[in-house]
Each structure stands twice: as structure tokens, then as C-alpha cells.
Design an enzyme around this catalytic site. Structure first.
Site, short mmCIF file in Angstrom:
data_model
loop_
_atom_site.label_atom_id
_atom_site.label_comp_id
_atom_site.label_asym_id
_atom_site.label_seq_id
_atom_site.Cartn_x
_atom_site.Cartn_y
_atom_site.Cartn_z
N ASP A 100 0.89 -1.20 -0.18
CA ASP A 100 -0.23 0.03 -0.08
C ASP A 100 0.97 1.11 -0.14
O ASP A 100 2.01 1.23 0.67
CB ASP A 100 -1.07 -0.12 1.22
CG ASP A 100 -1.57 1.15 1.44
OD1 ASP A 100 -2.37 1.60 0.31
OD2 ASP A 100 -1.66 1.78 2.53
N ASP B 40 -0.26 0.21 6.42
CA ASP B 40 0.10 1.01 7.40
C ASP B 40 -0.89 0.52 8.60
O ASP B 40 -0.60 0.80 9.83
CB ASP B 40 -0.24 2.28 7.23
CG ASP B 40 -1.83 2.97 7.06
OD1 ASP B 40 -2.53 1.79 7.08
OD2 ASP B 40 -1.91 4.03 6.77
N ASP C 83 -6.07 -0.08 5.99
CA ASP C 83 -6.38 -1.04 5.04
C ASP C 83 -6.47 -2.24 5.80
O ASP C 83 -6.01 -3.42 5.46
CB ASP C 83 -5.24 -1.23 3.84
CG ASP C 83 -3.79 -0.74 4.71
OD1 ASP C 83 -3.86 -0.72 5.95
OD2 ASP C 83 -2.95 -0.47 4.21
#
Lengths: 45, 803
Positions: free
Chosen positions: B477, B678, B682
Site C-alpha cells: 500500500d 500502514d 487497510d
């Protein structure tokens, strides 16, 4: 060879005696801090 | 007292005040009987060296001891108090054990006596745990010594029977030797084998079969057969005695257990070393400026403490005085020591490496990041991975099979020679080693988790190591992983030419009052260009999420004050339409008396790509992994980043649902996917991946829902974690194969009668040792991670800190 009849029981007694010494050493903590016994002589009083 | 004058100069040199005024409240608190159990226990009438009933045994940490001689002074001081029955001081651990009579004295009394002698005592709160561990170690060592020493002696008595031709040895002599062996075997059977018997008994009572049962059965049978041979030389079992075999395999088994205990302390104990980092006590500054030792739990935010080199910081805080290097490997994953000077933050659990510093405490106890890490690691250490559960399930039927095999072997050989038949059964019972089987997985995974923890990757879920080892695709991500949490100033456009330094200085004066990422980016640029501090801001007001407003004037007082606004176009009072850019922008505007705004400068911001990103991606590609990038950002920004990082597969404009869909599509192709995010935004994507990493300094550990948490900045940790997971699974497979092969080979040999009992004992001890040694390799040299923190490893093992 008859002396063996004395020596063998004697060795048994000796083993038990040595074990007693080992017990004292282990439970006195001598194997945990190896320097401790050497330093003891430096203490006065 | 003469000692005091000798010891006093020592204390003066390291800043410890010789006799600190008592903290009366604290010590009299300890006189409350409810506090006593926290640092001691009531002596039972039977123990404590004949202490009468009602006496208490307390453990305290002595502060101010510098040499072995101090121990004696402390002991004298304690014993001189009426009511203190005995006092023992260990110079090495700086701890004392005091036995005292509650009717005649109280903890504050003998603590006062210590203070008069120039020392301070603090209750040792972990005394129980430490004492129990020490007793356990001593007892194990003692059992091992008894077995070893008796084994040697029994071998002496067995020797004549080995070498003598038939008839050489007179009947009386043979009997005497058997008798002697029997006597010497007694302590081995009834003391050294104690744990085997008591464990087996306990399990029988609970109707379970455990690994100690076959071994205990083997010992009991051997001893019974040999005892019968000793007392009834003419009986069925009279032809031979097996005291030599018995003592020898007991000795080998105990050797194995002892080494196992030590090794497990060291490998899985790497975790414990991390957990027990905080010191017992710290030097706190008092109102008069003197320093005193207080227990860590008494620290309050706002206290000022002095931390000496080699000590761990006990609390989160800010450095007030002094410059030093701190080792924060555990907490941030930063492998090289970091410089810490006045104004910088230090974290609990990191080590002060270089010089004494004064630290103002800001967070203590459960508020610290260290406490969160400890909670996380403790929960992981108690988990049982799938492979371990499988091995445990196999172990039980396996044990039943072993018992049956022993029975069958005994029945088969009985007609030829009953004594030999029983010894064959004993060999079968002793040689099988289900412990190797059930140790194989947890030992390897725990030492891998320990090695990862030392390098700054926290394992939340041991099972995930197995999934991680099979991963072939890594999905990143963007925000907070490939890029830093913060932003960077990409372009500075002053409204008037040549005013870069002036506007940057003004903006920095405002920005330093805010924690917003944009402010931090501007401040960092100002620091780099050396213009920070040229302007000062007054009356700073922040509208969260919008911007700042303040009066700004030059630091030397020259010139007039400006009313400045820093923030979004709307906040700055500018036309919102003036922001035709492809990234976030921040405006600096001056407001005149009438409230009209004039633009001074605009700052174009961009995300700050981590320096190691390209190398980490290259390393992943080099390891044969596919790397993907999914981001919620605009496609243009994602494409730029993918280009910089060298990632071929990328997708921008992803909603969380899009990310999940993309992940599922990859999984549908049969890929095993590790997700790096993180840990906050997510969560569902991380949960859906086979293995997940939460990245970044800002992750609140308790909330991160990933299998692995990386609190640091180093993306290389992902590469290392994957390499270590693969290595760990390789070790697990080796261990399982070895355990299975060993048992498959040794049991038939034993049934066939080719395995004497002593060799069986040796085999079993060696097989479980081999499993543990194999796992210990993981904590020594993780493959592909040569840079795995030599510094922190060295520190963990240095005697100065473990002592």
C-alpha cells in the site's frame, strides 16, 4: 583380595560423602556466580 | 562505621548522594502487612533455617553497593536491628534476603538501618519469579550431578563383571559388588529420576499419556529387575544386573534436559531478554537537586531522571541535558544507534550507550510503546502454530503404539530369557522420542520470532511465519509504507522573485507550532536551508486541518510585524481557484489591517519516498517475488512512485473495496500474497492477505491488525522477515523429518534387541538436543540478513546488561 570387602563398602560411603559436598556447593549458589567465592577473602570483619 | 568512609568517594564520583533523606511516606507504606507479599513471603515454620513461625522473608534490591565488601556491611547493618533474624546479601545481583519478625520490627525499621549505613533498599517485586527460576535451575543441576557422579561409581562396580572370565569372580565378591551398585543407584532412582516419576504419576491420575510415562516405566522396570537380581541371585532375574545401564541412561536423559533448559532459555529466551529490559530502579532528581534511587513504578510524568551509559531508559521522555547514543533497535527497527541530545525524545526500553543524560519523564508504565510491544509479544509467545498442534495430536497415539511395541517385544523375548525380554522392552520405552516431534515446530518458530524481534519486526501471530514462508507476491500500500508518513516540499514559488529565503523563514516560524505533515515538511526544508529561527511568531492560532495564523517579526527585532496565514487557499484568504496543481499546495499570505490577503508564496507538496524503497523492491524481485502496488491516490502520483521504486504492476485510485478485489484476484490466480500496509486504513485488506505487515512509526501497536508489525522505517525488514520465515520453515521441516526418521529407525532396532538401554538413553537425549540446536541456528545467522543488527544482538548478550 580380602581387603576389597572393606574397600568397596568404604567407597560407597565415600561417594555419599562427596555427594553431600556437591549438595552444599550447588545449593550454596557456587555455580551461579563463579567469582563470589574468590571475592569472599577480600571481605574483612 | 568504617566502610562508609571507604565507599563514600565512590558514590560521589557517579553522582549518587551517599545518604539521601528518607522518603518517609514510601517506606512506612511498606509497613502495611498487605504490601509484604509483594516483595516476600511468610516463612513456613519448617524452613528458613529454623525461623520461628510468623517470620517474614523479604527480598530487597540494595542501592549503593560498589564492591563485594559492601555486602558484608549491609548484612551487619541489617542483623544489628532487633527482630531481624537473618540477612544474606548477594554482591553480584545487589539483592538481599531478610528474615524478620513482624512483632519486633517493621520493614521501615531495617530500611532505616540500611540508610544509616549508607545504602538504600527497594522492595524486589520480581523476587518470586526470580527465586523460583533459581531454585529450578539449582535443582536441575543437582539432579544431574547426582546422576552423573553415581553413574561413574556404578560403572566402577560393574567393570569387574565385564572383564572377568566365568569363575574368576567369587560369588561373595559378585554379590558385594551388586549390593554396592544397588546402594549407589538408590539416590539416582529415588532422587534424580524424581521428575520423571512424578510427571508420569500426575498424568496417569489425570488419565493422560505423556512423554514421561514410557521413560518412567523403563526406569522402574530396570530398577525392579536389577533389584530382584541383587537380592535373589538364584532367581529368574539373577543372571545379570543392569544398574550400569540404568544410571547411564538416566544421566544421559538428565544431561539432555539440562542442556535443553539452558538452550531454550537462550533461544526462546531471546524474547524474554527483550521483555525484561526495563531496569528495577532509576536515579531520580529530588527538589534539592540531589539524586536518589527509586523503583521504576514510582516514576511519575514530569520527574527528572539520570540515565547512566549501559542502562535502559525506564520511561518515555525528553532529554534535558547531555548528548548520547541510544540503541532503539527493538522499538523502531533502527539498527544503528541514534544520537540523542537536549530536546529529543527517548523511549522506554532503549539503551543509553554512551554518556549519562538527564531525562524528563513523559510517559510511564502502560502508556509507553515498550509496554505495548511487551503485551504483543507475550500473546504471540503463547500461541501454538498449526504444525505444533499437529505434532501434539500425533504424539499421543504414537505413545500408545510405543507401549504396545514394548509389550510385544517383551512377550516375544520372554521364553528365551525373561530378564533380557524386559530389558528389550525398556530399550523400546526409552529410545522413542516424541519430544523431538513436539518440540520441532514451536522451538524453531519461537527462535525465529526472537530473532525478528531483535531486528525490529514484531510477530503477532506465530502461525503467520508458515504463511509468510510460502509467499510469492508482495503487495504494497503506498502511503506510509513506500513513502514516509510525512510529506516533502517539492517546489517553493514565492510571489516575488528572490524572496525564497524570506518566505521560507516566515513560513517556518509559523510551521514550527504545528504537527501537521505539511508544517513538518516546511520546517524540514527550512532546517535544511538554515533559515529556521530567522523569524519568530507570536499569538499563534491553529485551525485544525486548515492552517495557522500568527504575528511574525524578525528574530533580531528589526522591521515591522507581519500578520501571516499559512494553510489552504481558503484559510489564507486567497481565491480558491488559484490552485491548479496536481498535488496538495500550502499558501503563505500576509493580511493587512483591513483583512485583505496578499499571497507571499506557495509550497507544492509531495509524498516523501523512503530512501530504501528502490533497494527493498529490488531485493524482493531478486528473491523471486512479484511486487505490486495498490493505492488510493491519483493514478498519476502512483505511476510516478511505481516508476521511482521499480514496481511494474500498479493500480491507482483504489477504494478499500478495489484493493480487496485486486487482492482476491491475485489469490484466485493461486498466488500467496503478503500485504504491506500502514495497519490502520487497510485492515480488511491486511486480514484477507495470507500474511500481512503493518508499517510505520505511527502505528498504534494495539490496534494494528497485521501478523507482523514493523515499528521502524526500514523496508528491508520485509525482505529479511520473508527470508527468515523461509529459513524457519526449512528448520521445522528438517526437525520433523529428523524426529520421524530417528523414531522409525530406532524403534525396530530396539525391538530386535540390538539396542542396549544406555544407548537408547543417549539416543533420546541427543535427538531432542539436535532439534533445539537446529532451531538455535535461526537466532544466530538468519539467512540473507547479514546486516541483522550486530549492535543490538551484542548488547543483549553483553554481561554488563544481563547481570
Amino acid at each position: 583380595m580380602d581387603i576389597l570387602y572393606l574397600l568397596i563398602p568404604l567407597s560407597v560411603a565415600l561417594v555419599l560423602l562427596i555427594l553431600l559436598g556437591l549438595w552444599w556447593a550447588v545449593h550454596g549458589g557456587q555455580f551461579e556466580n563463579v567469582e563470589q567465592e574468590g571475592e569472599r577473602i577480600l571481605r574483612d570483619g | 562505621m568504617s566502610k562508609k568512609s571507604v565507599a563514600a568517594p565512590d558514590r560521589a564520583t557517579d553522582g549518587l548522594q551517599p545518604v539521601t533523606p528518607p522518603e518517609a511516606v514510601d517506606e512506612t507504606l511498606l509497613d502495611d502487612p498487605q504490601e509484604w507479599p509483594s516483595f516476600g513471603r511468610a516463612c513456613a515454620p519448617a524452613d528458613g533455617g529454623g525461623a520461628p513461625a510468623g517470620a517474614w522473608e523479604s527480598h530487597v534490591v540494595i542501592q549503593g553497593m560498589h564492591c563485594a565488601a559492601c555486602a558484608l556491611t549491609v548484612e551487619e547493618a541489617l542483623r544489628s536491628v532487633p527482630g531481624v533474624q537473618s540477612a544474606e546479601v548477594s554482591a553480584a545481583s545487589q539483592r538481599a534476603r531478610v528474615v524478620w519478625q513482624p512483632g519486633q520490627t517493621l520493614p521501615s525499621h531495617w530500611m532505616a538501618a540500611l540508610r544509616r549505613a549508607g545504602y538504600r533498599a527497594l522492595p524486589a517485586l520480581d523476587a518470586h519469579a526470580r527465586g523460583a527460576r533459581q531454585r529450578e535451575h539449582r535443582q536441575a543441576l543437582w539432579r544431574w550431578l547426582v546422576a552423573g557422579f553415581c553413574m561413574m561409581q556404578v560403572m566402577m562396580y560393574a567393570w569387574p563383571a565385564y572383564v572377568a572370565d566365568p569363575g574368576d569372580l567369587s560369588l561373595e565378591m559378585e554379590r558385594l559388588l551388586r549390593w554396592a551398585s544397588w546402594v549407589i543407584s538408590l539416590p539416582v532412582v529415588f532422587f534424580a529420576c524424581g521428575p520423571f516419576f512424578s510427571n508420569a504419576l500426575r498424568d496417569i491420575r489425570q488419565r493422560r499419556i505423556s512423554m514421561d510415562l514410557p521413560v518412567a516405566l523403563g526406569m522402574a522396570i530396570t530398577f525392579a529387575v536389577s533389584t530382584a537380581g541383587t537380592f535373589e541371585p538364584e532367581g529368574v532375574f539373577g543372571r545379570e544386573v543392569y544398574f550400569d545401564s540404568l544410571t547411564m541412561f538416566v544421566f544421559f536423559l538428565l544431561t539432555g534436559r539440562w542442556l535443553e533448559l539452558r538452550l531454550r532459555d537462550r533461544t526462546a529466551g531471546a524474547l524474554e531478554a527483550v521483555l525484561n529490559r526495563l531496569p528495577d530502579s532509576v536515579l531520580r532528581r529530588q527538589a534539592d537537586g540531589a539524586f536518589e534511587r527509586v523503583a521504576v513504578r514510582r516514576l511519575q510524568p514530569g520527574d527528572v531522571v539520570r540515565v547512566l551509559p549501559g542502562e535502559a531508559f525506564a520511561a518515555d521522555g525528553q532529554v534535558l541535558e547531555g548528548h548520547t547514543l541510544a540503541d532503539e533497535a527493538l522499538l523502531t527497527g533502527e539498527s544503528t544507534p541514534v544520537r540523542r541530545g537536549p530536546g529529543t525524545r527517548v523511549v522506554a526500553g532503549s539503551y543509553n550507550l554512551q554518556a549519562p543524560v538527564l531525562v524528563q519523564v513523559q510517559g510511564v508504565g502502560n502508556d509507553t510503546r515498550f509496554a505495548q510491544i511487551v503485551a504483543l509479544m507475550e500473546s504471540a509467545a503463547t500461541q501454538k502454530p498449526r504444525l505444533a498442534q499437529l505434532a501434539d495430536r500425533i504424539a499421543r497415539p504414537f505413545l500408545v503404539l510405543v507401549l504396545l511395541a514394548a509389550l510385544l517385544a517383551a512377550a516375544w523375548w520372554w521364553p528365551t530369557d525373561p530378564a533380557h525380554a524386559l530389558m528389550v522392552a525398556v530399550a523400546v520405552l526409552v529410545v522413542t522420542c516424541p519430544c523431538a516431534l513436539s518440540l520441532a515446530t514451536p522451538v524453531a518458530m519461537l527462535s525465529a520470532a526472537g530473532a525478528l524481534a531483535r531486528s525490529g519486526v514484531l510477530v503477532r501471530n506465530l502461525q503467520a511465519l508458515e504463511s509468510l514462508s510460502q509467499v510469492d507476491t508482495v503487495v504494497f500500500d503506498k502511503t506510509g509504507t513506500l513513502t514516509r508518513d510525512g510529506m516533502a516540499v517539492q517546489a517553493l514559488q514565492p510571489a516575488a522573485e528572490g524572496q525564497e529565503r524570506q518566505v521560507l523563514g516566515m513560513a517556518a516560524a509559523l510551521a514550527q507550532h504545528s504537527l501537521h505533515p505539511a508544517s513538518r515538511a516546511i520546517l524540514r526544508l527550512a532546517q535544511e536551508q538554515g533559515v529556521q529561527g530567522e523569524w519568530v511568531a507570536q499569538d499563534v492560532q491553529e485551525e485544525p486541518g486548515l492552517g495557522l495564523r500568527a504575528q511574525v517579526r524578525q528574530a533580531d527585532g528589526a522591521g515591522t510585524a507581519w500578520t501571516l496565514r499559512l494553510g489552504s487557499a481558503r484559510h489564507a484568504g486567497l481565491d480558491a481557484g488559484a490552485a491548479p496543481a496536481d498535488g496538495p499546495q500550502v499558501f503563505l499570505a500576509a493580511t493587512d489591517a483591513q483583512g485583505a490577503a496578499r499571497e507571499l508564496a506557495r509550497f507544492a507538496l509531495a509524498e516523501d519516498v523512503r530512501a530504501q524503497t528502490p533497494q527493498a523492491v529490488a531485493a524482493l524481485l531478486g528473491a523471486g517475488l512479484d511486487v505490486h502496488l495498490l493505492s488510493g491516490d491519483r493514478s498519476a502520483a502512483v505511476q510516478r512512485l511505481a516508476g521511482q521504486a521499480g514496481i511494474a504492476h500498479w493500480q491507482g485510485d483504489c477504494s478499500p473495496d478495489d484493493k480487496l478485489r485486486a487482492l482476491r484476484a491475485l489469490q484466485a490466480q493461486g498466488r500467496r500474497v503478503a500485504m504491506v500496509g500502514d495497519g490502520l486504513n487497510d485492515g480488511p485488506v491486511l486480514a484477507a492477505a495470507h500474511a500481512s505487515f503493518a508499517f510505520g512509526r505511527s502505528v498504534p501497536l494495539a490496534q494494528a491488525r497485521a501478523d507482523f508489525v514493523v515499528p521502524g522505517e526500514d523496508l528491508g525488514q520485509v525482505v529479511r522477515a520473508i527470508a527468515l520465515a523461509r529459513q524457519a520453515l526449512k528448520v521445522v521441516r528438517q526437525n520433523l523429518w529428523w524426529a520421524a526418521a530417528y523414531n522409525a529407525a530406532s524403534v525396530p532396532l530396539a525391538i530386535a534387541g540390538y539396542m542396549p538401554a544406555w544407548l537408547a538413553g543417549l539416543g533420546m537425549a541427543l535427538s531432542s538436543l539436535l532439534v533445539i540446536l537446529n532451531a538455535a541456528r535461526l537466532s544466530v545467522t538468519p539467512q540473507g540478513a547479514a546486516a541483522l543488527l550486530p549492535a543490538s544482538v551484542r548488547i543483549l548478550h553483553s554481561p554488563a546488561i544481563s547481570a
